[in-house]
Design a protein around this motif. Structure first.
Motif, PDB file in Angstrom:
ATOM      1  N   PRO A   1       0.880  -1.192   0.076  1.00 18.65           N
ATOM      2  CA  PRO A   1      -0.106  -0.226   0.157  1.00 18.65           C
ATOM      3  C   PRO A   1       0.743   1.232   0.118  1.00 18.65           C
ATOM      4  CG  PRO A   1       0.197  -0.807   2.316  1.00 18.65           C
ATOM      5  CD  PRO A   1       0.690  -1.954   1.260  1.00 18.65           C
ATOM      6  N   LYS A   2       0.322   2.513  -0.634  1.00 20.39           N
ATOM      7  CA  LYS A   2       0.951   3.661  -0.458  1.00 20.39           C
ATOM      8  C   LYS A   2       0.671   4.158   0.760  1.00 20.39           C
ATOM      9  CE  LYS A   2       0.605   4.718  -5.349  1.00 20.39           C
ATOM     10  NZ  LYS A   2       1.970   4.671  -5.667  1.00 20.39           N
ATOM     11  N   ILE A   3       1.741   4.497   1.504  1.00 22.60           N
ATOM     12  CA  ILE A   3       1.713   5.180   2.827  1.00 22.60           C
ATOM     13  C   ILE A   3       2.059   6.844   2.760  1.00 22.60           C
ATOM     14  CG2 ILE A   3       2.808   5.106   5.170  1.00 22.60           C
ATOM     15  CD1 ILE A   3       1.138   2.502   4.188  1.00 22.60           C
ATOM     16  N   LEU A   4       1.029   7.465   3.327  1.00 24.32           N
ATOM     17  CA  LEU A   4       1.315   8.880   3.261  1.00 24.32           C
ATOM     18  C   LEU A   4       1.865   9.271   4.599  1.00 24.32           C
ATOM     19  CD1 LEU A   4       0.528  11.452   1.240  1.00 24.32           C
ATOM     20  CD2 LEU A   4      -1.420  11.560   2.799  1.00 24.32           C
ATOM     21  N   ASN A   5       2.990   9.972   4.537  1.00 29.01           N
ATOM     22  CA  ASN A   5       3.748  10.624   5.839  1.00 29.01           C
ATOM     23  C   ASN A   5       4.890  11.665   5.271  1.00 29.01           C
ATOM     24  OD1 ASN A   5       5.228  10.587   8.499  1.00 29.01           O
ATOM     25  ND2 ASN A   5       3.833   8.859   8.779  1.00 29.01           N
ATOM     26  N   THR A   6       5.554  12.208   6.196  1.00 28.25           N
ATOM     27  CA  THR A   6       6.450  13.169   5.944  1.00 28.25           C
ATOM     28  C   THR A   6       7.828  12.869   6.278  1.00 28.25           C
ATOM     29  OG1 THR A   6       6.137  14.003   8.108  1.00 28.25           O
ATOM     30  CG2 THR A   6       4.583  15.261   6.398  1.00 28.25           C
ATOM     31  N   SER A   7       7.768  11.488   6.814  1.00 24.17           N
ATOM     32  CA  SER A   7       9.104  10.937   7.372  1.00 24.17           C
ATOM     33  C   SER A   7       9.124   9.390   6.984  1.00 24.17           C
ATOM     34  CB  SER A   7       9.209  11.132   8.753  1.00 24.17           C
ATOM     35  OG  SER A   7      10.433  10.605   9.285  1.00 24.17           O
ATOM     36  N   PHE A   8      10.360   9.134   6.716  1.00 26.17           N
ATOM     37  CA  PHE A   8      10.895   7.619   6.165  1.00 26.17           C
ATOM     38  C   PHE A   8      10.421   6.766   7.499  1.00 26.17           C
ATOM     39  CE2 PHE A   8      13.298   4.066   5.532  1.00 26.17           C
ATOM     40  CZ  PHE A   8      13.121   3.564   4.283  1.00 26.17           C
ATOM     41  N   VAL A   9      11.076   7.238   8.548  1.00 28.16           N
ATOM     42  CA  VAL A   9      11.134   6.530   9.846  1.00 28.16           C
ATOM     43  C   VAL A   9       9.846   6.060   9.998  1.00 28.16           C
ATOM     44  CG1 VAL A   9      11.908   6.385  11.992  1.00 28.16           C
ATOM     45  CG2 VAL A   9      13.373   7.736  10.496  1.00 28.16           C
ATOM     46  N   PRO A  10       8.643   6.690  10.334  1.00 28.66           N
ATOM     47  CA  PRO A  10       7.465   6.041  10.848  1.00 28.66           C
ATOM     48  C   PRO A  10       6.738   5.475   9.577  1.00 28.66           C
ATOM     49  CG  PRO A  10       7.115   8.415  10.752  1.00 28.66           C
ATOM     50  CD  PRO A  10       8.763   8.215  10.414  1.00 28.66           C
ATOM     51  N   ALA A  11       6.957   5.827   8.242  1.00 18.21           N
ATOM     52  CA  ALA A  11       6.348   5.102   7.219  1.00 18.21           C
ATOM     53  C   ALA A  11       6.825   3.843   6.774  1.00 18.21           C
ATOM     54  CB  ALA A  11       6.590   6.194   5.953  1.00 18.21           C
TER      55      ALA A  11
ATOM     56  N   ASN B   1       2.852  15.642   1.545  1.00 16.41           N
ATOM     57  CA  ASN B   1       1.922  14.587   0.543  1.00 16.41           C
ATOM     58  C   ASN B   1       3.153  13.871   0.022  1.00 16.41           C
ATOM     59  OD1 ASN B   1      -0.711  15.714   0.690  1.00 16.41           O
ATOM     60  ND2 ASN B   1      -0.079  17.363  -0.819  1.00 16.41           N
ATOM     61  N   THR B   2       4.118  13.306   0.988  1.00 21.09           N
ATOM     62  CA  THR B   2       5.001  12.491   0.425  1.00 21.09           C
ATOM     63  C   THR B   2       4.255  10.713   0.629  1.00 21.09           C
ATOM     64  OG1 THR B   2       6.959  13.550   1.045  1.00 21.09           O
ATOM     65  CG2 THR B   2       7.328  11.199   0.591  1.00 21.09           C
ATOM     66  N   THR B   3       4.396   9.969  -0.495  1.00 22.31           N
ATOM     67  CA  THR B   3       3.974   8.746  -0.374  1.00 22.31           C
ATOM     68  C   THR B   3       5.212   7.715  -0.313  1.00 22.31           C
ATOM     69  OG1 THR B   3       3.752   8.255  -2.768  1.00 22.31           O
ATOM     70  CG2 THR B   3       1.802   9.122  -1.470  1.00 22.31           C
ATOM     71  N   TYR B   4       5.155   6.790   0.296  1.00 20.40           N
ATOM     72  CA  TYR B   4       6.054   5.572   0.402  1.00 20.40           C
ATOM     73  C   TYR B   4       5.481   4.296   0.073  1.00 20.40           C
ATOM     74  CZ  TYR B   4       8.446   9.103   3.455  1.00 20.40           C
ATOM     75  OH  TYR B   4       8.853  10.199   3.743  1.00 20.40           O
ATOM     76  N   THR B   5       6.259   3.526  -1.017  1.00 23.63           N
ATOM     77  CA  THR B   5       5.471   2.309  -1.419  1.00 23.63           C
ATOM     78  C   THR B   5       6.474   1.211  -1.348  1.00 23.63           C
ATOM     79  OG1 THR B   5       3.964   3.610  -2.872  1.00 23.63           O
ATOM     80  CG2 THR B   5       4.347   1.235  -2.992  1.00 23.63           C
ATOM     81  N   ALA B   6       6.406   0.159  -0.570  1.00 22.71           N
ATOM     82  CA  ALA B   6       7.277  -0.679  -0.668  1.00 22.71           C
ATOM     83  C   ALA B   6       7.098  -1.795  -1.647  1.00 22.71           C
ATOM     84  CB  ALA B   6       7.298  -1.674   0.903  1.00 22.71           C
ATOM     85  N   ASN B   7       8.238  -2.624  -1.998  1.00 26.16           N
ATOM     86  CA  ASN B   7       8.174  -3.410  -3.226  1.00 26.16           C
ATOM     87  C   ASN B   7       9.011  -4.601  -2.886  1.00 26.16           C
ATOM     88  OD1 ASN B   7       6.688  -1.880  -5.352  1.00 26.16           O
ATOM     89  ND2 ASN B   7       8.308  -0.735  -4.723  1.00 26.16           N
ATOM     90  N   TYR B   8       8.758  -5.917  -2.888  1.00 26.42           N
ATOM     91  CA  TYR B   8       9.668  -7.097  -2.416  1.00 26.42           C
ATOM     92  C   TYR B   8       9.643  -7.962  -3.890  1.00 26.42           C
ATOM     93  CZ  TYR B   8       8.730  -6.756   2.557  1.00 26.42           C
ATOM     94  OH  TYR B   8       8.843  -6.541   4.013  1.00 26.42           O
ATOM     95  N   TYR B   9      10.976  -8.271  -3.901  1.00 25.53           N
ATOM     96  CA  TYR B   9      11.139  -9.322  -5.086  1.00 25.53           C
ATOM     97  C   TYR B   9      10.610 -10.525  -4.782  1.00 25.53           C
ATOM     98  CZ  TYR B   9      14.253 -11.645  -8.243  1.00 25.53           C
ATOM     99  OH  TYR B   9      14.815 -12.442  -9.245  1.00 25.53           O
ATOM    100  N   VAL B  10      10.215 -11.037  -5.849  1.00 25.84           N
ATOM    101  CA  VAL B  10       9.272 -12.436  -5.926  1.00 25.84           C
ATOM    102  C   VAL B  10      10.504 -13.385  -6.166  1.00 25.84           C
ATOM    103  CG1 VAL B  10       7.621 -14.043  -7.015  1.00 25.84           C
ATOM    104  CG2 VAL B  10       7.152 -11.307  -6.486  1.00 25.84           C
ATOM    105  N   PRO B  11      10.561 -14.497  -5.418  1.00 28.20           N
ATOM    106  CA  PRO B  11      11.558 -15.633  -5.521  1.00 28.20           C
ATOM    107  C   PRO B  11      11.302 -16.356  -6.906  1.00 28.20           C
ATOM    108  CG  PRO B  11      10.664 -15.903  -3.292  1.00 28.20           C
ATOM    109  CD  PRO B  11       9.751 -14.719  -4.106  1.00 28.20           C
ATOM    110  N   LYS B  12      12.376 -16.736  -7.510  1.00 26.28           N
ATOM    111  CA  LYS B  12      12.430 -17.464  -8.719  1.00 26.28           C
ATOM    112  C   LYS B  12      10.962 -18.523  -8.780  1.00 26.28           C
ATOM    113  CE  LYS B  12      17.146 -17.055 -10.012  1.00 26.28           C
ATOM    114  NZ  LYS B  12      18.442 -17.933 -10.340  1.00 26.28           N
TER     115      LYS B  12
END
Length: 218
Positions: A64-74, A115-126
């Motif tokens: 999910p897109k996380i809306l926050n002003t800082s990386f640490v809590p996001a 309005n900074t958004t943080y979106t995590a992406n995980y690589y999928v194993p082979k």
């Protein structure tokens, strides 16, 4: 700085807007990648301050897109749903092997803005590159990454606090000046790359003691 023959050729070809992919040494690979699966890439060009990579397109899962002003809590909120999914919270109740690193897209590439958004992406194993276990959460989506051909990378040897990320991005932008890549890189979005998903702000837990900032371009 003395360029290798390959780097010199890349430089000349980019002057004429003809990209030439040349394998170079670049940064030492993360030790994590000897024990877990990591997305493959080729180093196209390298200097002491940065390197240019070409990642192979592959299947990832995006949270999910996380809306926050800082990386640490996001950050912990950005990976929470993905961690649960990899831990077996999916229709098939399959536990998926963890991979490294985690790519966190930050947009825009500024900090302490509302309005900074943080979106995590995980690589999928082979094992699941042809199809992932069905997510229970609609916030988890399979995506093909990268969306761009090249990545400019700066390695930072300290924790992922906002100031550290900003300084790493600033250093990368400065290092690209005067190279054939200065006009290719854009800084509307930065991807924060962490090889230490459990405590990104404590590089001592990561045996390599580094994280990375990355910008994409064609």
């Amino acid at each position: 700085m003395m360029f290798s023959l390959c780097n010199a050729l890349c430089f000349l070809m980019f002057l004429f807007v003809v990209p030439l992919e040349c394998k170079s040494e670049g940064y030492e690979p993360a030790s994590n990648c000897s024990t877990v699966e990591c997305p493959p890439y080729v180093v196209i060009y390298s200097q002491k301050e940065f390197e240019i990579r070409s990642y192979k397109e592959a299947l990832w899962v995006s949270g999910p897109k996380i809306l926050n002003t800082s990386f640490v809590p996001a950050f912990p909120n950005a990976i929470l749903t993905l961690d649960a999914y990899y831990g077996g919270k999916n229709v098939q109740h399959v536990k998926i092997d963890k991979t490294a690193p985690i790519f966190v897209d930050v947009q825009p590439a500024l900090y302490y803005v509302q309005n900074t958004t943080y979106t995590a992406n995980y690589y999928v194993p082979k094992r699941y590159q042809n199809g992932i276990p069905t997510p229970l959460s609609p916030e988890i989506k399979p995506v093909k990454l990268p969306k761009y051909k090249y990545a400019a990378v700066n390695r930072i040897t300290f924790g992922l606090l906002d100031d550290a990320i900003f300084l790493g991005l600033t250093a990368l932008k400065r290092s690209l000046q005067g190279t054939p890549y200065q006009r290719a890189a854009t800084f509307n979005q930065v991807t924060v790359v962490t090889y230490n998903p459990y405590s990104p702000n404590d590089p001592s837990i990561n045996s390599d003691g580094f994280n990375e900032v990355l910008v994409w371009f064609d």
